[in-house]
Design an enzyme around this catalytic site. Sequence first.
Site, PDB file in Angstrom:
ATOM      1  CB  SER A 104      82.447  -8.864  24.051  1.00  0.00           C
ATOM      2  OG  SER A 104      82.098  -8.693  25.588  1.00  0.00           O
ATOM      3  CG  HIS A 108      81.948   0.847  33.328  1.00  0.00           C
ATOM      4  ND1 HIS A 108      80.836   0.338  34.170  1.00  0.00           N
ATOM      5  CD2 HIS A 108      82.858  -0.181  33.094  1.00  0.00           C
ATOM      6  CE1 HIS A 108      81.375  -1.042  34.397  1.00  0.00           C
ATOM      7  NE2 HIS A 108      82.269  -1.372  33.805  1.00  0.00           N
ATOM      8  CG  HIS A 118      77.672  -7.036  28.584  1.00  0.00           C
ATOM      9  ND1 HIS A 118      76.518  -8.080  28.485  1.00  0.00           N
ATOM     10  CD2 HIS A 118      78.511  -7.584  28.079  1.00  0.00           C
ATOM     11  CE1 HIS A 118      77.179  -9.012  28.046  1.00  0.00           C
ATOM     12  NE2 HIS A 118      78.609  -8.817  27.598  1.00  0.00           N
ATOM     13  CG  ASN A 120      79.159 -11.562  23.891  1.00  0.00           C
ATOM     14  OD1 ASN A 120      78.629 -12.724  23.615  1.00  0.00           O
ATOM     15  ND2 ASN A 120      80.487 -11.537  23.813  1.00  0.00           N
ATOM     16  CB  VAL A 121      76.922 -10.739  18.879  1.00  0.00           C
ATOM     17  CG1 VAL A 121      75.483 -10.029  19.137  1.00  0.00           C
ATOM     18  CG2 VAL A 121      77.693  -9.382  18.182  1.00  0.00           C
ATOM     19  NE  ARG A 122      78.699 -16.372  23.963  1.00  0.00           N
ATOM     20  CZ  ARG A 122      77.623 -15.786  24.400  1.00  0.00           C
ATOM     21  NH1 ARG A 122      77.629 -14.470  24.478  1.00  0.00           N
ATOM     22  NH2 ARG A 122      76.780 -16.189  25.248  1.00  0.00           N
ATOM     23  CG  HIS A 157      63.087  -4.539  28.608  1.00  0.00           C
ATOM     24  ND1 HIS A 157      63.247  -5.746  28.674  1.00  0.00           N
ATOM     25  CD2 HIS A 157      63.800  -3.912  29.979  1.00  0.00           C
ATOM     26  CE1 HIS A 157      64.022  -6.370  29.690  1.00  0.00           C
ATOM     27  NE2 HIS A 157      64.542  -4.981  30.465  1.00  0.00           N
ATOM     28  CG  HIS A 187      77.495 -13.395  45.604  1.00  0.00           C
ATOM     29  ND1 HIS A 187      77.637 -13.240  44.343  1.00  0.00           N
ATOM     30  CD2 HIS A 187      78.323 -12.257  46.157  1.00  0.00           C
ATOM     31  CE1 HIS A 187      78.239 -12.376  43.708  1.00  0.00           C
ATOM     32  NE2 HIS A 187      78.712 -11.520  44.978  1.00  0.00           N
TER      33      HIS A 187
END
Length: 312
Positions: A104, A108, A118, A120-122, A157, A187
């Site tokens: 992960s 910045h 960001h 992430n591979v899991r 993309h 929110h």
Amino acid sequence: MSERNIPAATSVNRDDVAQVREFLLGLQARIVSSLEAVDGGTFIRDEWQRPEGGGGISRLIEGGCVIERGGVNFSHVLGSKLPPSATALRPELAGAKFEAMGVSLVIHPLNPYAPTTHMNVRFLIAMPPQGDPVWWFGGGMDLTPYYGFTEDAQHWHRTAKGACDPFGADLYPRLKKQCDDYFFLKHRQEPRGIGGTFFDDFSALSFEQSFALMRSIGEHFVPGYVPILRRRIDMPFSQRERDWQLYRRGRYVEFNLVWDRGTHFGLQSNGRTEAFLMSMPPLVAWRYDYKPELGTPEAALYTDFLIAKDWL
């Protein structure tokens, strides 16, 4: 193709698990090397052990010439019970032992014209008290600009689509929509960024093909992000752009603490706090009910980029 069609983990042996681990460690090293070549600085290496089982390697840079704060983490942990964040949509796995590993990262940059990113591979195996073990892959990559550039969004993309294309023409549109839906601040009623790809609980293909998809996502990160980073890091900026960057970073913090399942997994599984909170920016600001002036580049971020859009 259903991502919820999860087969028994009996089709996965320890050699398969070792193969996934080897790939993830190599991916971490390759990404760090590519980012060091851009920044000119060095990522520190912090290897850690988890009392409950497993451990990981954190690679972090702070105060770089290009990257204000960035982390590329590898973890491989074992636990006696899946945390609530992992079983909210899978109640049948409550109480299951688990083994999880992944890479992960969050970057910045210092320059406000360079976007945060960001990836992430899991991989996870769950062993419920009743029934057969199950396995799945997950991951994705997304981009969070502070100032929008159409050429950057299109390049990002196109690269994301290229990662998905070998697995069927329908995969990129589905993973793009899942990314748009997931990285959304409910929110605030606004997206976190311009999206990319996102998938979870994925084992609809064979183990080999599901693993290949995870590898493809991970291997497309550098060609997707580094050209954008290089294009923006030398653009001149003033305190105005810096203030806007710090304000928008607040949205990143809000999402990661309030909505992100990965952060919740780390907190609930007694993970290493420094490892999963390295995603936070070093400096951030909030302003009460702030709205940028119409017609400004800051306002254009909302009207032209933080929207569900076909960038291709």
